[in-house]
Design an enzyme around this catalytic site. Structure first.
Site, mmCIF file in Angstrom:
data_model
loop_
_atom_site.group_PDB
_atom_site.id
_atom_site.type_symbol
_atom_site.label_atom_id
_atom_site.label_comp_id
_atom_site.label_asym_id
_atom_site.label_seq_id
_atom_site.Cartn_x
_atom_site.Cartn_y
_atom_site.Cartn_z
ATOM 1 N N GLY A 272 0.832 -1.217 0.000
ATOM 2 C CA GLY A 272 0.000 0.000 0.000
ATOM 3 C C GLY A 272 0.862 1.261 0.000
ATOM 4 O O GLY A 272 0.506 2.281 -0.603
ATOM 5 N N ASP A 273 2.007 1.196 0.677
ATOM 6 C CA ASP A 273 2.910 2.362 0.716
ATOM 7 C C ASP A 273 3.547 2.581 -0.660
ATOM 8 O O ASP A 273 3.713 3.728 -1.101
ATOM 9 C CB ASP A 273 4.004 2.153 1.776
HETATM 10 O O1 RIB Z 1 2.627 -0.260 5.796
HETATM 11 C C1 RIB Z 1 3.599 -1.101 6.349
HETATM 12 C C2 RIB Z 1 4.222 -0.443 7.546
HETATM 13 O O2 RIB Z 1 3.252 -0.302 8.558
HETATM 14 C C3 RIB Z 1 5.348 -1.204 8.184
HETATM 15 O O3 RIB Z 1 6.591 -0.939 7.606
HETATM 16 C C4 RIB Z 1 5.229 -0.840 9.656
HETATM 17 O O4 RIB Z 1 6.306 -0.133 10.153
HETATM 18 C C5 RIB Z 1 3.921 -0.078 9.791
HETATM 19 O O5 RIB Z 1 4.124 1.273 9.861
#
Ligand code: RIB
Length: 328
Positions: A272-273
């Site tokens: 998602g990031d």
């Molecule tokens: O979106 C994943 C992230 O969520 C992980 O890297 C963890 O640190 C949390 O923030």
């Protein structure tokens, strides 16, 4: 269908993308499955991987060739030093990352099962100390940004302050509303340029009770949730639907589904990031929303194919190769 304007002008390639959010060290254990409450199971060796939704999104932008500035906090511990040098090694600018005295760095405890699905608990540490005053200290940078990217692993008052500041200085905002807090978010949080929840976050945002798990057939229609979130104030909602791709719903009446890629899933952490970071850079380069979401889908899919958060974030070359191979 009318096209939503690019984030801020036609092409903001020279301007920085500013990511304001969490920086965590992930303590990850892979196991056959996620244990039930009260159960103990054996897993593989524990590994430490740099993560944090904010830091992951900043690294995602940098790996895709963007000029990115991170605003956040780490502790004055060994993990903080490692997290900062990790960001720098990925070419994320850290002038506005503060080392917080006497406080531990943020950490996340992550379990990843054999299917690559995860469950995460975050201990915020220094992330909880990021204040509106830190944001005011970076006002000039924020005012010069192509867009500002936010998540909810820092204090909500700080996120709200950023959204208000960005409105004042006319800078676009992308809010990845994760994790959704237990208290109801007031309207100001929805007043962003782009909101990027996944299905379960979107359901919580529209008031679906946390302890009710909807059977697959009853899952709220993404078009309906997107429309409701737009009615709350978002200019555009991009719903991340995982294996089902993404749905764009905007204020101009666009409702458009963008197909997913089919990755060989090893670990979904930070997919998602990768999506949100890719969306930010694509929009800042002036890509129209459907193409930007396709680009983001490709980045998210590639992030599922490698273990860990930041190590899994794809390069520009890899994303473009996938788009070319699939012919999108
Ligand atoms: O979106 C994943 C992230 O969520 C992980 O890297 C963890 O640190 C949390 O923030």
């Amino acid at each position: 269908m009318p096209e939503l304007k690019p984030l801020a002008g036609s092409d903001d390639r020279g301007k920085p993308i500013v990511v304001i959010g969490s920086i965590n060290m992930d303590l990850v254990c892979r196991a056959e499955r996620i244990p039930k409450p009260g159960e103990t199971i054996l897993g593989r060796d524990l590994v430490m991987v740099p993560g944090g939704k904010g830091a992951n999104q900043a690294v995602a932008v940098a790996r895709l060739g963007g000029n990115v500035q991170m605003i956040g906090r780490v502790g004055d511990d060994d993990l903080g030093t490692r997290l900062l040098s990790g960001l720098t090694s990925h070419h994320v600018q850290t002038d506005y990352v503060t080392i917080t005295e006497g406080v531990a760095s943020g950490c996340a405890v992550i379990l990843v099962d054999a299917k690559g699905e995860n469950s995460i608990v975050v201990s915020p540490g220094a992330n909880a100390r990021l204040t509106p005053a830190d944001i005011d200290a970076a006002e000039e940078l924020i005012a010069s940004a192509a867009c500002v990217v936010l998540q909810l692993e820092i204090p909500l008052a700080t996120v709200k302050h950023v959204i208000a500041l960005c409105k004042r200085v006319n800078v676009s905002t992308i809010l990845d509303p994760a994790p959704v807090p237990s208290e109801e978010l007031d309207r100001q949080f929805f007043g962003v340029s782009v909101l990027t929840p996944n299905q379960s976050e979107a359901e919580l945002l529209v008031g679906q009770p946390r302890d009710v798990r909807l059977p697959a057939k009853k899952i709220i229609d993404p078009k309906q949730i997107g429309t409701e979130l737009v009615a709350r104030g978002a200019e555009c909602v991009v719903l991340k639907l995982g294996r089902k791709g993404a749905m764009i719903v905007d204020r101009e009446g666009r409702i458009e589904h963008i197909k997913a890629f089919k990755p060989k899933v090893i670990d979904t952490t930070a997919a998602g990031d990768a999506f949100t970071g890719a969306l930010a850079i694509a929009r800042s380069e002036g890509m129209e929303m459907p193409s930007a979401v396709r680009f983001a889908n490709a980045a998210g899919a590639l992030a599922c194919e490698t273990f860990g958060a930041q190590p899994s974030l794809p390069t520009r070359k890899a994303v473009e190769k996938l788009l070319k191979e699939i012919g999108r």
